[in-house]
Design an enzyme around this catalytic site. Structure first.
Site, PDB file in Angstrom:
ATOM      1  N   THR A  49       0.855  -1.189   0.000  1.00  0.00           N
ATOM      2  CA  THR A  49       0.000   0.000   0.000  1.00  0.00           C
ATOM      3  C   THR A  49       0.893   1.242   0.000  1.00  0.00           C
ATOM      4  O   THR A  49       2.116   1.140  -0.054  1.00  0.00           O
ATOM      5  CB  THR A  49      -0.914   0.025   1.234  1.00  0.00           C
ATOM      6  OG1 THR A  49      -0.126   0.341   2.400  1.00  0.00           O
ATOM      7  CG2 THR A  49      -1.590  -1.323   1.459  1.00  0.00           C
ATOM      8  N   CYS A  50       0.268   2.405   0.106  1.00  0.00           N
ATOM      9  CA  CYS A  50       1.039   3.655   0.127  1.00  0.00           C
ATOM     10  C   CYS A  50       1.990   3.713   1.317  1.00  0.00           C
ATOM     11  O   CYS A  50       3.093   4.244   1.210  1.00  0.00           O
ATOM     12  CB  CYS A  50       0.097   4.855   0.184  1.00  0.00           C
ATOM     13  SG  CYS A  50      -0.958   5.036  -1.261  1.00  0.00           S
ATOM     14  N   LYS A 192      -2.845  18.344  -1.895  1.00  0.00           N
ATOM     15  CA  LYS A 192      -3.106  17.026  -1.326  1.00  0.00           C
ATOM     16  C   LYS A 192      -4.378  17.012  -0.488  1.00  0.00           C
ATOM     17  O   LYS A 192      -5.185  16.082  -0.576  1.00  0.00           O
ATOM     18  CB  LYS A 192      -1.912  16.587  -0.475  1.00  0.00           C
ATOM     19  CG  LYS A 192      -2.051  15.186   0.088  1.00  0.00           C
ATOM     20  CD  LYS A 192      -0.807  14.767   0.856  1.00  0.00           C
ATOM     21  CE  LYS A 192      -0.969  13.354   1.406  1.00  0.00           C
ATOM     22  NZ  LYS A 192       0.238  12.933   2.181  1.00  0.00           N
ATOM     23  N   MET A 193      -4.573  18.047   0.341  1.00  0.00           N
ATOM     24  CA  MET A 193      -5.762  18.094   1.194  1.00  0.00           C
ATOM     25  C   MET A 193      -7.033  18.160   0.351  1.00  0.00           C
ATOM     26  O   MET A 193      -8.024  17.491   0.645  1.00  0.00           O
ATOM     27  CB  MET A 193      -5.691  19.289   2.138  1.00  0.00           C
ATOM     28  CG  MET A 193      -6.817  19.338   3.155  1.00  0.00           C
ATOM     29  SD  MET A 193      -6.634  18.117   4.469  1.00  0.00           S
ATOM     30  CE  MET A 193      -5.464  18.967   5.525  1.00  0.00           C
TER      31      MET A 193
END
Length: 449
Positions: A49-50, A192-193
């Site tokens: 995953t990330c 990103k937010m």
């Protein structure tokens, strides 16, 4: 077989190391081929995953398994074995089981109790299965882990309260409207937010996402990703007249939306406007909250909610740990009795052979009897056999949990002169399929167990 896991996550390694140790879907076939080429490895599942990569293997030996997986990761990432040891963690045997249960439950995640990891665990298992990389013990382990993850969320509700600002913002919006399916949202900013916020809005079925950013090219790229609409930054006030929700998160050092300008464009609105400002410094003039039919929430209000929810999740995590401990004991109990399964299979097989042989003799002696009478005789033999075997099998499973378990198993084998094929009493195996096969429908008399 012995279970071994070697992993790396956001706590043990920086992103530049984690990205080297990641596995995309199209790389998995080669990765499994490399892992399973080692004679000591019988099966594998890779969770990537990330924020984490974990390689689970069923190995003939614990130490060899650890050595092989570390060597595999070093070759894959182009890192030294020393680096791999420094950046990774490992668990073996039941510690590995306990770790996977915690991972699937979201207790080992960056965001405590998050839900995405359960789907990622499931996907990792399914991919390994489809590529025929997993084996019986790993299949059972991951199926159990997925069940545990679901149980933790169902019984604790640990994933219900948002603990990220972006998710809290969307949850707040849902509380305003009940449903987002007929609502339009304007996102100001394309960082990103905002991306996380857009994902949450999409998940909850928002009708339309409009994005404004100082770089129109970036706004267009963002809009394509979320099937939205990009607008020039200068058109923000025009859009404010038609949207239901505004979520703003830019890096601007000054206000983006001012009270006086907003007041000019919302005069004819027939429905309320909700604005959520998650930027620091703030994007939206706090005086806007004084306008009629306009509702403004800033990051401090959201942070209070997030902090409260995080404390609640920590309490629920204690409940989750108790569930995991109970499930771990169940898994250990199941595994601890698996060495008796080949003996039980052999006992049932021998008893079935005797039953069929004696039934054939009896039916031949009875001569021409009706089908109903034949079924009665078969049912009688079937019932007697099951009742005779029931207690020894139950007792053997109970004894398997004691230090004398292997002794009782050998005694039973000797008493009935059983031929047990492929018995490996201390191995980490799962011969459940053999039991199921022995329980299948018998050809003679149409009986089934």
């Amino acid at each position: 077989m012995y279970l071994v896991v070697v992993g790396v996550n956001h706590r043990t390694a920086p992103v530049e190391v984690r990205e080297k140790l990641s596995f995309s879907d199209h790389q998995l076939k080669d990765a499994f081929s490399a892992l399973l080429s080692y004679p000591s490895i019988d099966g594998s599942v890779i969770l990537s995953t990330c924020n984490r990569t974990e390689v689970y293997v069923a190995s003939l030996d614990v130490d060899t398994g650890l050595k092989v997986v570390r060597e595999f990761l070093a070759n894959w990432a182009g890192l030294s074995l020393s680096d791999i040891k420094n950046y990774t963690y490992n668990y073996t045997l039941y510690d590995a089981v306990h770790h996977l249960f915690r991972v699937a439950s979201g207790l080992d995640s960056m965001i405590l109790g998050e839900t995405q990891i359960l789907g990622q665990v499931r996907d990792a298992f399914l991919k390994a299965s489809s590529l025929k990389a997993s084996n019986k013990i790993l299949n059972t382990l991951f199926q159990h882990a997925i069940t545990v993850g679901k149980k933790v969320r169902t019984e604790t509700g640990i994933d219900k309260n948002p603990v990220s600002i972006s998710y809290a913002a969307v949850q707040l919006a849902c509380s305003f409207f009940g449903s987002l399916k007929d609502k339009k949202a304007l996102l100001i900013g394309a960082g990103k937010m905002s991306s996380l916020t857009a994902k949450h809005l999409s998940y909850y079925g928002i009708k339309e996402i409009i994005v404004a950013n100082r770089s129109f090219e970036k706004a267009e790229q963002f809009a394509r990703e979320f099937n939205g609409i990009a607008v020039p930054f200068a058109k923000i006030y025009d859009i404010l007249a038609e949207v239901d929700l505004v979520i703003s998160c830019t890096g601007a050092p000054h206000l983006i939306i001012h009270k006086e300008q907003l007041e000019l464009v919302i005069g004819n609105r027939q429905h309320p406007l909700y604005l959520i400002d998650i930027a620091v410094p703030r994007d939206i003039d706090p005086e806007i909250a004084k306008l009629p039919n306009v509702f403004l929430y800033d990051i401090d209000k959201l942070q209070n909610v997030v902090t409260k929810n995080l404390e609640e999740r920590k309490k629920l995590a204690e409940m989750a740990e108790n569930i995991i401990e109970t499930e771990l004991k169940a898994f250990i109990e199941w595994h601890s009795t698996q060495f008796v399964v080949p003996t039980i299979v052999a006992l049932k097989k021998k008893a079935e052979e005797i039953k069929q042989k004696e039934l054939t003799k009896a039916l031949n002696k009875l001569g021409n009897i009706s089908e109903r009478e034949k079924n009665i005789v078969c049912a009688l033999a079937h019932t007697i056999l099951n009742q005779l075997l029931h207690t020894p099998i139950v007792k053997l499973k109970q004894y398997a949990l004691t230090p004398q378990g292997h002794l009782y198993t050998e005694i039973l084998q000797n008493l009935f002169d059983l031929q047990v094929e492929g018995e490996r009493p201390k191995n980490f195996t799962h011969p459940r399929e053999e039991m199921e096969e022995s329980d299948e429908k018998r050809s003679y008399c149409g009986e089934s167990r």
